[in-house]
Scaffold this motif. Structure first.
Motif, PDB file in Angstrom:
ATOM      1  N   MET A 149      -7.118   3.149  -9.475  1.00  0.00           N
ATOM      2  CA  MET A 149      -5.889   2.948 -10.255  1.00  0.00           C
ATOM      3  C   MET A 149      -4.669   3.339  -9.427  1.00  0.00           C
ATOM      4  O   MET A 149      -3.630   2.663  -9.460  1.00  0.00           O
ATOM      5  CB  MET A 149      -5.944   3.738 -11.564  1.00  0.00           C
ATOM      6  N   CYS A 150      -4.775   4.414  -8.672  1.00  0.00           N
ATOM      7  CA  CYS A 150      -3.664   4.814  -7.797  1.00  0.00           C
ATOM      8  C   CYS A 150      -3.411   3.730  -6.749  1.00  0.00           C
ATOM      9  O   CYS A 150      -2.257   3.415  -6.441  1.00  0.00           O
ATOM     10  CB  CYS A 150      -3.978   6.138  -7.104  1.00  0.00           C
ATOM     11  N   CYS A 151      -4.472   3.166  -6.199  1.00  0.00           N
ATOM     12  CA  CYS A 151      -4.322   2.112  -5.186  1.00  0.00           C
ATOM     13  C   CYS A 151      -3.590   0.903  -5.776  1.00  0.00           C
ATOM     14  O   CYS A 151      -2.679   0.361  -5.142  1.00  0.00           O
ATOM     15  CB  CYS A 151      -5.689   1.671  -4.662  1.00  0.00           C
ATOM     16  N   VAL A 152      -3.989   0.488  -6.960  1.00  0.00           N
ATOM     17  CA  VAL A 152      -3.341  -0.666  -7.594  1.00  0.00           C
ATOM     18  C   VAL A 152      -1.875  -0.365  -7.868  1.00  0.00           C
ATOM     19  O   VAL A 152      -0.982  -1.181  -7.608  1.00  0.00           O
ATOM     20  CB  VAL A 152      -4.068  -1.051  -8.900  1.00  0.00           C
ATOM     21  N   SER A 153      -1.630   0.840  -8.362  1.00  0.00           N
ATOM     22  CA  SER A 153      -0.259   1.232  -8.688  1.00  0.00           C
ATOM     23  C   SER A 153       0.633   1.179  -7.452  1.00  0.00           C
ATOM     24  O   SER A 153       1.689   0.545  -7.445  1.00  0.00           O
ATOM     25  CB  SER A 153      -0.279   2.648  -9.274  1.00  0.00           C
ATOM     26  N   PHE A 154       0.209   1.830  -6.382  1.00  0.00           N
ATOM     27  CA  PHE A 154       1.073   1.912  -5.204  1.00  0.00           C
ATOM     28  C   PHE A 154       1.118   0.593  -4.430  1.00  0.00           C
ATOM     29  O   PHE A 154       2.151   0.240  -3.869  1.00  0.00           O
ATOM     30  CB  PHE A 154       0.611   3.051  -4.289  1.00  0.00           C
ATOM     31  N   PHE A 155       0.023  -0.147  -4.407  1.00  0.00           N
ATOM     32  CA  PHE A 155       0.065  -1.421  -3.697  1.00  0.00           C
ATOM     33  C   PHE A 155       0.978  -2.414  -4.412  1.00  0.00           C
ATOM     34  O   PHE A 155       1.700  -3.187  -3.785  1.00  0.00           O
ATOM     35  CB  PHE A 155      -1.338  -2.017  -3.548  1.00  0.00           C
ATOM     36  N   GLY A 156       0.935  -2.407  -5.755  1.00  0.00           N
ATOM     37  CA  GLY A 156       1.833  -3.285  -6.501  1.00  0.00           C
ATOM     38  C   GLY A 156       3.286  -3.000  -6.173  1.00  0.00           C
ATOM     39  O   GLY A 156       4.092  -3.911  -5.936  1.00  0.00           O
ATOM     40  N   PHE A 157       3.608  -1.710  -6.123  1.00  0.00           N
ATOM     41  CA  PHE A 157       4.988  -1.333  -5.802  1.00  0.00           C
ATOM     42  C   PHE A 157       5.326  -1.693  -4.364  1.00  0.00           C
ATOM     43  O   PHE A 157       6.436  -2.161  -4.068  1.00  0.00           O
ATOM     44  CB  PHE A 157       5.169   0.160  -6.045  1.00  0.00           C
ATOM     45  N   ALA A 158       4.383  -1.484  -3.456  1.00  0.00           N
ATOM     46  CA  ALA A 158       4.621  -1.815  -2.051  1.00  0.00           C
ATOM     47  C   ALA A 158       4.825  -3.314  -1.872  1.00  0.00           C
ATOM     48  O   ALA A 158       5.675  -3.752  -1.087  1.00  0.00           O
ATOM     49  CB  ALA A 158       3.459  -1.330  -1.182  1.00  0.00           C
TER      50      ALA A 158
ATOM     51  N   PRO B 124      -5.209  14.481  -3.081  1.00  0.00           N
ATOM     52  CA  PRO B 124      -5.730  13.555  -2.062  1.00  0.00           C
ATOM     53  C   PRO B 124      -5.730  12.100  -2.533  1.00  0.00           C
ATOM     54  O   PRO B 124      -5.376  11.201  -1.763  1.00  0.00           O
ATOM     55  CB  PRO B 124      -7.156  14.049  -1.823  1.00  0.00           C
ATOM     56  N   ALA B 125      -6.116  11.868  -3.789  1.00  0.00           N
ATOM     57  CA  ALA B 125      -6.147  10.484  -4.294  1.00  0.00           C
ATOM     58  C   ALA B 125      -4.754   9.877  -4.249  1.00  0.00           C
ATOM     59  O   ALA B 125      -4.571   8.733  -3.813  1.00  0.00           O
ATOM     60  CB  ALA B 125      -6.687  10.457  -5.716  1.00  0.00           C
ATOM     61  N   VAL B 126      -3.772  10.641  -4.675  1.00  0.00           N
ATOM     62  CA  VAL B 126      -2.397  10.129  -4.726  1.00  0.00           C
ATOM     63  C   VAL B 126      -1.863   9.894  -3.316  1.00  0.00           C
ATOM     64  O   VAL B 126      -1.302   8.845  -3.007  1.00  0.00           O
ATOM     65  CB  VAL B 126      -1.484  11.103  -5.487  1.00  0.00           C
ATOM     66  N   LEU B 127      -2.061  10.873  -2.456  1.00  0.00           N
ATOM     67  CA  LEU B 127      -1.510  10.762  -1.096  1.00  0.00           C
ATOM     68  C   LEU B 127      -2.134   9.610  -0.313  1.00  0.00           C
ATOM     69  O   LEU B 127      -1.434   8.846   0.348  1.00  0.00           O
ATOM     70  CB  LEU B 127      -1.746  12.067  -0.332  1.00  0.00           C
ATOM     71  N   MET B 128      -3.445   9.509  -0.387  1.00  0.00           N
ATOM     72  CA  MET B 128      -4.124   8.434   0.362  1.00  0.00           C
ATOM     73  C   MET B 128      -3.665   7.065  -0.134  1.00  0.00           C
ATOM     74  O   MET B 128      -3.351   6.173   0.658  1.00  0.00           O
ATOM     75  CB  MET B 128      -5.641   8.556   0.187  1.00  0.00           C
ATOM     76  N   ALA B 129      -3.601   6.912  -1.457  1.00  0.00           N
ATOM     77  CA  ALA B 129      -3.159   5.626  -2.007  1.00  0.00           C
ATOM     78  C   ALA B 129      -1.708   5.358  -1.628  1.00  0.00           C
ATOM     79  O   ALA B 129      -1.345   4.241  -1.262  1.00  0.00           O
ATOM     80  CB  ALA B 129      -3.323   5.611  -3.520  1.00  0.00           C
ATOM     81  N   PHE B 130      -0.880   6.391  -1.690  1.00  0.00           N
ATOM     82  CA  PHE B 130       0.546   6.247  -1.385  1.00  0.00           C
ATOM     83  C   PHE B 130       0.761   5.739   0.036  1.00  0.00           C
ATOM     84  O   PHE B 130       1.498   4.780   0.278  1.00  0.00           O
ATOM     85  CB  PHE B 130       1.234   7.594  -1.588  1.00  0.00           C
ATOM     86  N   PHE B 131       0.088   6.361   1.001  1.00  0.00           N
ATOM     87  CA  PHE B 131       0.313   5.989   2.408  1.00  0.00           C
ATOM     88  C   PHE B 131      -0.362   4.673   2.775  1.00  0.00           C
ATOM     89  O   PHE B 131       0.225   3.831   3.435  1.00  0.00           O
ATOM     90  CB  PHE B 131      -0.170   7.109   3.337  1.00  0.00           C
ATOM     91  N   PHE B 132      -1.571   4.515   2.338  1.00  0.00           N
ATOM     92  CA  PHE B 132      -2.279   3.310   2.768  1.00  0.00           C
ATOM     93  C   PHE B 132      -1.811   2.062   2.038  1.00  0.00           C
ATOM     94  O   PHE B 132      -1.895   0.961   2.572  1.00  0.00           O
ATOM     95  CB  PHE B 132      -3.799   3.503   2.629  1.00  0.00           C
ATOM     96  N   ALA B 133      -1.288   2.212   0.852  1.00  0.00           N
ATOM     97  CA  ALA B 133      -0.777   1.037   0.132  1.00  0.00           C
ATOM     98  C   ALA B 133       0.355   0.384   0.915  1.00  0.00           C
ATOM     99  O   ALA B 133       0.400  -0.836   1.080  1.00  0.00           O
ATOM    100  CB  ALA B 133      -0.307   1.426  -1.256  1.00  0.00           C
ATOM    101  N   VAL B 134       1.282   1.170   1.402  1.00  0.00           N
ATOM    102  CA  VAL B 134       2.412   0.590   2.130  1.00  0.00           C
ATOM    103  C   VAL B 134       1.955   0.070   3.492  1.00  0.00           C
ATOM    104  O   VAL B 134       2.457  -0.953   3.974  1.00  0.00           O
ATOM    105  CB  VAL B 134       3.577   1.589   2.254  1.00  0.00           C
ATOM    106  N   LEU B 135       0.980   0.740   4.073  1.00  0.00           N
ATOM    107  CA  LEU B 135       0.444   0.268   5.361  1.00  0.00           C
ATOM    108  C   LEU B 135      -0.213  -1.100   5.195  1.00  0.00           C
ATOM    109  O   LEU B 135      -0.007  -2.022   6.000  1.00  0.00           O
ATOM    110  CB  LEU B 135      -0.595   1.275   5.841  1.00  0.00           C
ATOM    111  N   VAL B 136      -0.989  -1.234   4.140  1.00  0.00           N
ATOM    112  CA  VAL B 136      -1.670  -2.505   3.873  1.00  0.00           C
ATOM    113  C   VAL B 136      -0.651  -3.591   3.547  1.00  0.00           C
ATOM    114  O   VAL B 136      -0.759  -4.726   4.023  1.00  0.00           O
ATOM    115  CB  VAL B 136      -2.686  -2.339   2.726  1.00  0.00           C
ATOM    116  N   ALA B 137       0.366  -3.243   2.758  1.00  0.00           N
ATOM    117  CA  ALA B 137       1.402  -4.228   2.417  1.00  0.00           C
ATOM    118  C   ALA B 137       2.134  -4.688   3.668  1.00  0.00           C
ATOM    119  O   ALA B 137       2.431  -5.878   3.837  1.00  0.00           O
ATOM    120  CB  ALA B 137       2.389  -3.638   1.411  1.00  0.00           C
TER     121      ALA B 137
END
Lengths: 299, 635
Positions: free
Chosen positions: B149-158, B63-76
């Motif tokens: 940490m997952c949020c930072v990771s995926f948002f940075g990439f996004a 759940p942590a990975v999936l939520m960060a993965f999807f919402f990071a790109v949405l926020v970006a």
């Protein structure tokens, strides 16, 4: 003294040279009209002046300082593009708050005073307003910034005649009282003629000529002349255009009207009169020399 | 001079005011996943605080990975949306705000949207736990750390992906594709090469570390160990802190890269699929490669796997054709996207020509072993162990460490290579896949191959054929011992369960028919059914029968060829024993487990007698099948 300048400005988009070593000089306190045909590069130039685009080479200067990524230079400018952006669902009042948050010199008192000039409900979302009213909102906000330089791209497009007069009077009042410099790009040459004191004519990415309006009008003459039969015009006259109705010929000549009439007087014309040219005529005949022929379309 | 933070705050606040619905959606989803789940668990009768811990820690995994993965790109997509339309781009870049400050303001708002929601959920969960009298702040802090940490990771990439493109719809596509590209490309290349390279093995996914999402799925793991009797949580461990920290740091690096790209971004690139001019040819080539791999893999799967293997040079030629077709499609699609027009057929033929030449040359080199992959065999002295496994029988896999067995494995390998033509010619016939993996001192694979050994009738008759040599090596003394030995001492206490079952029952014995619970017809055999042994029975069978039979060389044998010899030598019963003992290193897991499997040969006389004495009716597969030579051919 020029407040806004470009020096050998070049910008290319995918191989197309939109600005071709363009030189521009806008004197401080001038109302500078930028005219040119479609695709001349006016909007591209304006985006460089506003610091949006980075030139491929050349300089864009405000008071001698480069504009690009210069927050102090940008703070002294206000730009109204032809297609104005507003946040979705934002009202004019919301945009005012945003502007206040970004421009510390935003004059709220002026904003309130201008409320009388602009008949807008500033609580209504701007996107629900008509195009003309959106333009009014743009002027309302821009004038509240009290900019030193105001850059306008097709500014009165969409405004009704009454509002146009209102807007121009506000702008010119700022010019007169505060020494605001205005650069306005427009196709409405009749309107520019009334407000501008300097003109620059652009074509194919170059500034073909740049003069004060009075100089421009002094440099081209429109002469109506009827010559005796067999009389030829001097061959060294720089003729931009010639047409005839019977024996009455209309000549558009480069040169000072007084000098030209003096020269033609020698031919003892049956009739001769020098009339002033409009900015539109100067635009057409100047560009005619630059391969932008005006075609006579017969219907 | 106006404060720099003045402008920052204006942009930052505006972003929050505009995009609060994303914050709300993210918060609500997490609320459903964590605090609400805790609330519902607290109301379950006889819940234990361990259960709450388990819930919190489970939320640190997928759940942590999936939520960060999807919402990071949405926020970006939201905070950088102004870059994708000319009007908004012009507006924002006419503002008296430097690009770095704009970027930092939007990044800060994007991160704030996610991280503040995490804090809110943390506080809500704490309140819920406090209300239920089972506060575990440590677990919640761990959850907060991992999710953030997952949020930072995926948002940075996004954010980095946001700078690559000028089109808002291209952003999520690039984001997802780049997350999976390396892993998928590696798998496709290995899959395609299987058809053209003798011995090509699936080496596993070596480039998984370049795909943060699947990598974090794999690495973030919580293990809870429960007492088998009381069900109480004895110990727990969470793995993946290193991975989470590393990817968080990588996310920060991507943010820095995104800033560099933003500072140099051409604002006229809004609405372009690729905003960076130098990356346009790269995009074209990447799409061509992707098209080549996808189309070639699909067509190879349809033609070669479903229709059977072809021999000769035809598969190689077809493979090249498939790659070129796919590459062409990818090239054209890239041009269409870059030019935003369908009229692209006249341009860039030179570029595609170069691509085609490279594809043809590389394919021919691979097919003819120019890279030395096919012919490479390690020197026995460099090998510490060799792992062998073959089709045809359950649990044939064995790890051999004795020098003579390693040398025999290398000799077998060389023989297979010298008989390549025999094996390739029989690809569409009867084969047995042999996996051979050489290992070094640290148990790392030096070299791994999969060979489709011909198991035609001729090869099966020939006792010196590669398939028969393989069978002999798999039944070396060391191999037999390793199949019967256990690292856990076999005692009645260490035996968790043991099952005897029939592998073949004659159809004529299935005479009982009855209606099942759902109205279906069920058959049952009249023979004795499979049985679970008691710990004592299993211990007795293992120590008194299996181990002595193994010493005699009569246990632990495997069969690669299931022929008449096999059927006559093997009885129709197998034994599974599951062992459990306290782990030597209890820091990770308190217990360790081992599974022993025995196929019982007819020559294991002690074992067969024990089965008969205990009411089972073992018979050879040959007898059970009544000499079915279709099933067990005679060579």
């Amino acid at each position: 003294m020029a407040i806004l300048e470009t020096k050998k400005l070049v910008k290319t988009f995918d191989g197309f040279r939109a600005l071709d070593e363009l030189d521009l000089s806008v004197p401080k306190g001038a109302v500078y009209g930028l005219v040119g045909p479609n695709g001349a590069g006016k909007t591209t130039l304006i985006r460089h002046l506003a610091g949006i685009l980075r030139p491929d080479s050349g300089e864009v200067l405000l008071d001698g300082s480069p504009v690009y990524e210069n927050t102090e230079a940008k703070r002294r400018m206000a730009v109204i593009p032809d297609d104005v952006f507003y946040y979705t669902q934002a009202s004019t009042a919301d945009m005012m708050k945003f502007y206040k948050g970004v421009w510390s010199n935003f004059d709220v008192d002026r904003y309130e005073k201008l409320r009388e000039a602009f008949t807008l409900d500033d609580k209504k979302p701007v996107r629900t307003l008509s195009k003309g009213m959106q333009k009014q909102a743009a002027f309302w906000l821009a004038l509240s910034l009290r900019p030193e330089v105001l850059i306008l791209d097709e500014p009165v497009d969409g405004l009704d005649p009454v509002m146009r007069r209102q807007v121009w009077s506000l702008v010119l009042a700022d010019v007169a009282e505060n020494g605001t410099t205005v650069l306005v790009s427009s196709h409405n040459l009749r309107e520019l003629e009334d407000v501008c004191d300097h003109v620059g004519i652009m074509n194919r990415g170059k500034n073909l000529l740049e003069r004060s309006l009075s100089e421009l009008q002094d440099n081209v003459a429109k002469i109506l002349i009827a010559l005796p039969e067999g009389t030829e015009l001097p061959k060294d006259l720089e003729m931009l255009h010639e047409s005839a109705t019977g024996r009455l010929r209309t000549l558009i000549l480069r040169g000072r009207p007084e000098q030209l009439t003096d020269r033609l007087q020698i031919l003892e014309p049956l009739f001769m009169d020098a009339v002033p040219l409009s900015l539109e005529e100067i635009f057409i005949y100047e560009l005619g020399g630059a391969d932008y022929a005006v075609k006579n379309i017969l219907l | 001079m106006p404060s720099r933070t003045f402008c920052f705050n204006g942009l930052f606040r505006k972003d929050l005011a505009r995009f609060w619905p994303i914050w709300a959606a993210y918060t609500i989803l997490w609320f459903l996943l964590l605090p609400l789940t805790i609330i519902s668990t607290l109301h379950v009768p006889f819940y234990t605080p361990d259960r709450i811990q388990e819930i919190v820690h489970t939320m640190m995994e997928v759940p942590a990975v999936l939520m960060a993965f999807f919402f990071a790109v949405l926020v970006a997509m939201a905070v950088f949306s102004y870059l994708y339309q000319g009007r908004s781009t012009n507006f924002f870049h006419a503002l008296p705000v430097r690009r770095e400050r704009q970027f930092l303001a939007h990044c800060a708002s994007g991160l704030f949207l996610m991280l503040s929601a995490n804090v809110v959920i943390f506080l809500l969960s704490l309140v819920v736990e406090a209300a239920g009298g089972c506060v575990d702040i440590v677990s919640l802090l761990q959850w907060l750390a991992v999710v953030s940490m997952c949020c930072v990771s995926f948002f940075g990439f996004a954010a980095f992906c946001a700078m690559l493109t000028g089109h808002i719809l291209a952003l999520p596509c690039i984001y997802v594709i780049l997350q999976l590209a390396f892993v998928v490309a590696e798998a496709l290349v290995q899959y395609i090469l299987r058809f053209f390279t003798f011995g090509m093995s699936a080496l596993g996914v070596r480039l998984l570390f370049l795909s943060p999402c699947p990598m974090l799925f794999r690495r973030l793991r919580w293990h809870g160990f429960y007492d088998p009797d009381t069900g109480e949580l004895i110990s727990q461990t969470f793995q993946g802190w290193g991975a989470a920290c590393i990817y968080c740091a990588v996310g920060v690096v991507f943010l820095a890269l995104a800033l560099v790209l933003y500072r140099h971004r051409r604002m006229e690139a809004s609405s372009d699929v690729i905003a960076i001019r130098v990356l346009k040819p790269v995009f074209r080539w990447c799409l061509a490669v992707a098209g080549a791999l996808c189309v070639a893999a699909l067509l190879c799967m349809i033609l070669f796997e479903s229709a059977g293997q072809m021999s000769g040079s035809l598969p190689g030629v077809l493979g090249i054709v498939f790659l070129l077709i796919g590459g062409f499609i990818g090239w054209i699609v890239a041009d269409i996207l870059l030019k935003k027009s369908f009229r692209v057929f006249r341009d860039h033929w030179k570029g595609f020509g170069i691509f085609a030449v490279i594809v043809i040359v590389l394919s021919l080199l691979c097919q003819h072993g120019a890279f030395g992959y096919e012919k490479r065999v390690p020197v026995p002295d460099d090998v510490t162990a060799v792992y062998l496994s073959a089709d045809g029988d359950y649990a044939t896999g064995v790890k051999l460490t004795e020098p003579e067995n390693i040398a025999a494995a290398v000799a077998l390998h060389e023989s297979i290579l010298s008989n390549e033509s025999i094996h390739e010619a029989n690809r569409s016939g009867e084969t047995r896949n042999l996996v051979i993996t050489y290992l070094d001192e640290e148990d790392n694979p030096i070299l791994s191959r999969i060979y489709p050994l011909s198991a035609s009738a001729d090869q099966c008759r020939d006792r010196s054929s590669d398939v028969r040599l393989t069978e002999r090596l798999l039944n070396s003394r060391e191999a037999l011992r390793s199949r019967c030995d256990s690292t856990i001492e076999v005692t009645p206490d260490s035996i968790l369960n043991a099952t005897l079952y029939y592998t073949y029952i004659n159809e004529s014995d299935e005479v009982i028919y009855y209606d099942g619970p759902f109205g279906e017809t069920v058959t049952a055999s009249t023979r004795p059914s499979d049985g679970s042994l008691t710990e004592q029975e299993a211990y007795e069978l293992y120590t008194e029968c299996i181990l002595p039979d193994m010493e005699d060389g009569n246990m632990g044998r495997v069969w690669v060829i299931q022929d008449a010899d096999y059927a006559r030598s093997t009885i129709n019963m197998e034994l599974d024993i599951e062992l459990m003992a306290d782990a030597e290193d209890a820091s990770n897991e308190p217990y360790e487990f081992e599974y022993l499997h025995f196929q019982i040969p007819a020559s294991a006389t002690r074992t067969v007698r024990w089965l008969e004495d205990h009411g089972y009716a073992p018979e050879t597969l040959w007898d059970a099948s009544e000499g079915n030579m279709d099933m067990y051919p005679l060579y």
